[in-house]
Scaffold this motif. Structure first.
Motif, PDB file in Angstrom:
ATOM      1  N   MET A 348     -17.875 -13.211  89.398  1.00  0.00           N
ATOM      2  CA  MET A 348     -16.118 -13.903  89.861  1.00  0.00           C
ATOM      3  C   MET A 348     -14.891 -12.886  89.399  1.00  0.00           C
ATOM      4  O   MET A 348     -13.949 -12.799  90.446  1.00  0.00           O
ATOM      5  N   ASN A 349     -14.535 -12.382  88.725  1.00  0.00           N
ATOM      6  CA  ASN A 349     -13.676 -11.749  88.691  1.00  0.00           C
ATOM      7  C   ASN A 349     -13.728 -10.129  89.966  1.00  0.00           C
ATOM      8  O   ASN A 349     -12.780  -9.818  90.190  1.00  0.00           O
ATOM      9  N   ILE A 350     -15.708 -10.161  90.638  1.00  0.00           N
ATOM     10  CA  ILE A 350     -14.989  -9.107  91.236  1.00  0.00           C
ATOM     11  C   ILE A 350     -14.925  -9.181  92.456  1.00  0.00           C
ATOM     12  O   ILE A 350     -13.976  -8.928  93.153  1.00  0.00           O
ATOM     13  N   THR A 351     -14.885 -10.792  92.490  1.00  0.00           N
ATOM     14  CA  THR A 351     -14.849 -11.835  93.894  1.00  0.00           C
ATOM     15  C   THR A 351     -12.887 -12.263  93.776  1.00  0.00           C
ATOM     16  O   THR A 351     -12.631 -12.028  94.389  1.00  0.00           O
ATOM     17  N   MET A 352     -12.532 -11.751  92.508  1.00  0.00           N
ATOM     18  CA  MET A 352     -10.629 -12.387  92.105  1.00  0.00           C
ATOM     19  C   MET A 352     -10.197 -11.103  93.101  1.00  0.00           C
ATOM     20  O   MET A 352      -8.707 -11.305  92.764  1.00  0.00           O
ATOM     21  N   GLU A 353     -10.574  -9.659  92.264  1.00  0.00           N
ATOM     22  CA  GLU A 353     -10.328  -8.546  92.554  1.00  0.00           C
ATOM     23  C   GLU A 353     -10.033  -8.245  93.949  1.00  0.00           C
ATOM     24  O   GLU A 353      -9.318  -7.849  94.930  1.00  0.00           O
ATOM     25  N   ASN A 354     -11.365  -8.896  94.197  1.00  0.00           N
ATOM     26  CA  ASN A 354     -11.772  -8.715  96.210  1.00  0.00           C
ATOM     27  C   ASN A 354     -10.404  -9.303  96.439  1.00  0.00           C
ATOM     28  O   ASN A 354      -9.792  -9.063  97.468  1.00  0.00           O
ATOM     29  N   LEU A 355     -10.191 -10.556  95.996  1.00  0.00           N
ATOM     30  CA  LEU A 355      -9.273 -11.686  97.164  1.00  0.00           C
ATOM     31  C   LEU A 355      -7.649 -11.221  96.737  1.00  0.00           C
ATOM     32  O   LEU A 355      -7.343 -11.013  97.595  1.00  0.00           O
ATOM     33  N   GLN A 356      -7.497 -10.567  95.501  1.00  0.00           N
ATOM     34  CA  GLN A 356      -6.203  -9.415  95.016  1.00  0.00           C
ATOM     35  C   GLN A 356      -5.913  -8.936  96.227  1.00  0.00           C
ATOM     36  O   GLN A 356      -4.762  -8.950  96.749  1.00  0.00           O
ATOM     37  N   GLU A 357      -6.912  -8.213  97.239  1.00  0.00           N
ATOM     38  CA  GLU A 357      -6.501  -6.959  97.459  1.00  0.00           C
ATOM     39  C   GLU A 357      -6.201  -7.451  98.759  1.00  0.00           C
ATOM     40  O   GLU A 357      -5.529  -6.848  99.716  1.00  0.00           O
ATOM     41  N   ALA A 358      -7.302  -8.243  98.933  1.00  0.00           N
ATOM     42  CA  ALA A 358      -6.933  -8.928 100.589  1.00  0.00           C
ATOM     43  C   ALA A 358      -5.206  -9.590 100.541  1.00  0.00           C
ATOM     44  O   ALA A 358      -4.951  -9.472 101.297  1.00  0.00           O
TER      45      ALA A 358
END
Length: 480
Positions: A348-358
């Motif tokens: 989830m943390n990785i997904t959140m980081e990717n989402l933030q970058e997006a």
């Protein structure tokens, strides 16, 4: 008074000497491993010789205790048992035994006389002629003479020939003494003066033998009964001095003993005090011991109670351990769930980081800046003020505050529009612009050439712009 009477009686009993004979009152005492060895001049005795002496055997250990021996193998030999004499001349030899002639422990006189002219050797004990043996050869010279042992048995040593006893007035005469002369010599006794009356033929003298080197414990003995009046006085003086010396030594020893005794008494007194102190300490210790025994009894009672409590606790612990096994199984399931939850959280943390970058990328891509407003007269070639920055926020929010202090030239506008879409902005080394070479310097064509490697497409547009820290931060911001 008793000493005076003793000295007077001795002086009366000893005849006055008409001549000086220093060896008359001396004897030599031999032990089992002692002897005298020397090489005398025997030339006066080649054709005639008499050997005479006084002996006292005090317990010789071997079979053949030798008193006098000349030559390697019994050229002339006299044993102290009074019965063995040997003589081996040039090609001539005799050995005689005259056993039972003397008693051990008593002084006796012995003589052996011989000459080539008579062709015989005679042996005497206590003035008595015990036997005659034929002997014609001459006596050899250059051999060793041994007194107290056999010349052939001192190296290696053999104690069967050791003489243990005393010898006095051993003289060797360059003459074959007659039976009468031997008898008169004996009759004169141990203290007689016959030797002094025949100095012309007494060649090897007793007083010279007394001066010879000795091997082992050969000691000199004073024959008190043979002392002259003057010698007796000297002996008394010597004994008095010796007694005085021994007394002084005894007094010194006594003083040392007295000092040691005083020290011992002082030590005793000190030890007595220490003993009293130790006794007091012991009494205190015994009292403490009784108290400790009571405390020990109490501790034993407490220990018994503790043991009972421990047994109860052990039972409870066993029950708890059984519960623990069940809890461990539940905990294992929980750990498995926790691991799975951790993995899900990580994802989830990785997904959140990717989402933030997006989101950031979408925001950047959706950002539209109003470039035409810079062409208006109120902005073109004007220095951006705080008021102008406030007016620009609607289209330039996030960057307008950073443009305060900059002059909006046509060149500056073209530069900003170019870098807003530059796809290599993340790869450029922004830190190099902070170096002394660029910071606060007017950007030149030469600088643009230097930066062309990493700043291709943008470095030429920096010409004419002063590279202040503020413009560098601006550039980094608009490059996203």
């Amino acid at each position: 008074m008793a000493m005076f009477l003793l000295i007077a009686s001795l002086l009366y009993a000893v005849p006055a000497a008409t001549a000086s004979y220093s060896g008359r009152s001396k004897a030599l005492k031999f032990t089992e491993t002692s002897y005298i060895v020397f090489t005398p001049d025997m030339s006066p005795f080649v054709n005639k010789m008499s050997v005479c002496m006084w002996l006292r055997d005090l317990g010789s250990p071997g079979c053949c205790p030798t008193v006098f021996n000349y030559g390697p193998v019994n050229i002339v030999r006299i044993d102290s048992d009074g019965g063995h004499i040997y003589m081996a001349n040039q090609g001539d030899h005799f050995e005689s035994e005259f056993a039972g002639a003397v008693t051990k422990g008593e002084w006796y006189h012995t003589c052996l006389s011989w000459s080539t002219s008579s062709g015989s050797a005679r042996y005497y004990v206590n003035g008595q002629h015990l036997g005659t043996v034929t002997s014609h050869g001459t006596l050899s010279t250059g051999n060793k003479m041994v007194i107290g042992h056999h010349s052939s048995h001192i190296s290696p040593f053999r104690n069967s020939n050791s003489f243990v006893g005393e010898i006095s007035k051993l003289n060797v005469y360059a003459k074959e003494l007659t039976a009468g002369e031997v008898k008169r010599m004996f009759s004169g006794g141990l203290c007689g003066l016959w030797e002094e009356e025949n100095e012309d033929v007494r060649v090897l003298k007793w007083e010279d033998i007394l001066k010879l080197p000795r091997t082992g414990s050969v000691t000199e003995v004073r024959l008190v009964q043979c002392l002259t009046p003057q010698e007796l006085l000297e002996e008394c003086e010597r004994q008095r001095n010796e007694t005085s010396r021994q007394l002084n030594e005894s007094l010194k020893v006594l003083e040392n003993v007295r000092a040691e005794l005083n020290t011992t008494l002082a030590e005793k007194e000190y030890l007595t005090e220490r003993l009293a102190e130790s006794q007091a300490e012991l009494n205190t210790t015994l009292a403490d011991k009784e108290s400790l025994n009571e405390t020990l009894a109490e501790m034993k009672a407490e220990l018994s109670t503790t043991a009972e409590t421990l047994a109860e606790t052990q039972a409870e612990l066993n029950a708890t351990l059984a519960d623990k096994e069940s809890l461990n199984a539940t905990l294992a399931d929980k750990n498995t769930c926790a691991e799975s939850l951790t993995e899900t959280q990580t994802q989830m943390n990785i997904t959140m980081e990717n989402l933030q970058e997006a989101m950031e990328e979408i925001k950047r891509l959706n950002r539209t800046w109003d470039w035409d407003m810079f062409s208006l007269d109120e902005y073109l070639n004007k220095t951006v003020s705080p008021d102008m920055a406030e007016q620009m926020k609607s289209s330039w929010d996030g960057i307008s505050d950073m443009m305060i202090g900059f002059t909006i030239t046509d060149q500056f506008i073209k530069f900003l529009r170019h870098i807003d879409t530059d796809e290599y902005s993340d790869l450029r080394p922004w830190s190099m612009l902070y170096t002394e070479k660029y910071l606060n310097k007017m950007f030149t064509g030469e600088m643009a050439e230097t930066l062309s490697t990493m700043w291709d497409g943008i470095s030429d547009k920096l010409v004419g712009i002063t590279m202040t820290e503020k413009i560098i931060e601006l550039l980094k911001y608009v490059q996203g």
